[in-house]
Write a protein that holds these residues in place. Structure first.
Motif, PDB file in Angstrom:
ATOM      1  N   ARG A  43       0.824  -1.205   0.000  1.00 46.44           N
ATOM      2  CA  ARG A  43       0.000   0.000   0.000  1.00 46.44           C
ATOM      3  C   ARG A  43       0.856   1.252   0.000  1.00 46.44           C
ATOM      4  O   ARG A  43       1.750   1.430   0.801  1.00 46.44           O
ATOM      5  N   SER A  44       0.568   2.161  -0.917  1.00 45.04           N
ATOM      6  CA  SER A  44       1.267   3.437  -1.026  1.00 45.04           C
ATOM      7  C   SER A  44       0.446   4.487  -0.290  1.00 45.04           C
ATOM      8  O   SER A  44      -0.674   4.788  -0.683  1.00 45.04           O
ATOM      9  N   THR A  50       6.129   5.586  -1.553  1.00 46.49           N
ATOM     10  CA  THR A  50       6.931   4.620  -0.798  1.00 46.49           C
ATOM     11  C   THR A  50       6.015   3.609  -0.140  1.00 46.49           C
ATOM     12  O   THR A  50       4.955   3.957   0.371  1.00 46.49           O
ATOM     13  N   THR A  51       6.443   2.352  -0.167  1.00 50.10           N
ATOM     14  CA  THR A  51       5.695   1.284   0.506  1.00 50.10           C
ATOM     15  C   THR A  51       6.642   0.553   1.444  1.00 50.10           C
ATOM     16  O   THR A  51       7.869   0.596   1.285  1.00 50.10           O
ATOM     17  N   LEU A  52       6.060  -0.151   2.427  1.00 50.51           N
ATOM     18  CA  LEU A  52       6.893  -0.947   3.317  1.00 50.51           C
ATOM     19  C   LEU A  52       7.670  -2.003   2.536  1.00 50.51           C
ATOM     20  O   LEU A  52       8.871  -2.182   2.733  1.00 50.51           O
ATOM     21  N   LEU A  53       6.993  -2.697   1.643  1.00 51.14           N
ATOM     22  CA  LEU A  53       7.661  -3.729   0.864  1.00 51.14           C
ATOM     23  C   LEU A  53       8.766  -3.124  -0.012  1.00 51.14           C
ATOM     24  O   LEU A  53       9.843  -3.690  -0.152  1.00 51.14           O
ATOM     25  N   GLY A  54       8.508  -1.963  -0.570  1.00 59.51           N
ATOM     26  CA  GLY A  54       9.513  -1.290  -1.387  1.00 59.51           C
ATOM     27  C   GLY A  54      10.760  -0.945  -0.588  1.00 59.51           C
ATOM     28  O   GLY A  54      11.883  -1.080  -1.082  1.00 59.51           O
ATOM     29  N   LEU A  55      10.577  -0.501   0.669  1.00 58.12           N
ATOM     30  CA  LEU A  55      11.734  -0.207   1.517  1.00 58.12           C
ATOM     31  C   LEU A  55      12.557  -1.461   1.785  1.00 58.12           C
ATOM     32  O   LEU A  55      13.784  -1.442   1.706  1.00 58.12           O
ATOM     33  N   VAL A  56      11.875  -2.564   2.085  1.00 57.79           N
ATOM     34  CA  VAL A  56      12.585  -3.813   2.369  1.00 57.79           C
ATOM     35  C   VAL A  56      13.347  -4.278   1.137  1.00 57.79           C
ATOM     36  O   VAL A  56      14.521  -4.639   1.216  1.00 57.79           O
ATOM     37  N   LYS A  57      12.706  -4.241  -0.020  1.00 59.92           N
ATOM     38  CA  LYS A  57      13.383  -4.652  -1.252  1.00 59.92           C
ATOM     39  C   LYS A  57      14.576  -3.750  -1.567  1.00 59.92           C
ATOM     40  O   LYS A  57      15.587  -4.200  -2.088  1.00 59.92           O
TER      41      LYS A  57
END
Length: 97
Positions: A43-44, A50-57
């Motif tokens: 979710r953006s 920015t997304t949580l998953l995007g930060l982790v990746k």
């Protein structure tokens, strides 16, 4: 004993500590996904998309670090991303209510 030989133990200890800090912050960032659905992790919620998953990746798959400047940069970047992850996670969880 020359200057470089006397500095080796300190340098080795510092490198170990920097690795520990990087691993600790990576784990904190990864833990921000705990208990979230994939949709929530993707979710953006902010204008930057920015997304949580995007930060982790973004922080996974980094190769070996050879320079101290890279260590400092990575530590600063991971610490900032952990703060971003806290904000995004709060928004995701607030959306559940």
């Amino acid at each position: 004993m020359n200057v470089h030989e006397s500095a080796l133990p300190w340098t080795s200890d510092l490198r170990v500590r920097l690795d520990e800090l990087l691993d600790e912050h990576r784990a904190m960032l990864h833990d921000s996904l705990d208990g979230l659905t994939e949709e929530e992790a993707r979710r953006s919620l902010v204008p930057s998309r920015t997304t949580l998953l995007g930060l982790v990746k973004h922080v996974t798959g980094r190769g070996p670090r050879a320079l101290w400047a890279i260590y400092a940069h990575m530590l600063r970047e991971l610490a900032q991303h952990c703060g971003h992850a806290d904000i995004l996670r709060e928004q995701v969880l607030a959306g559940r209510e």
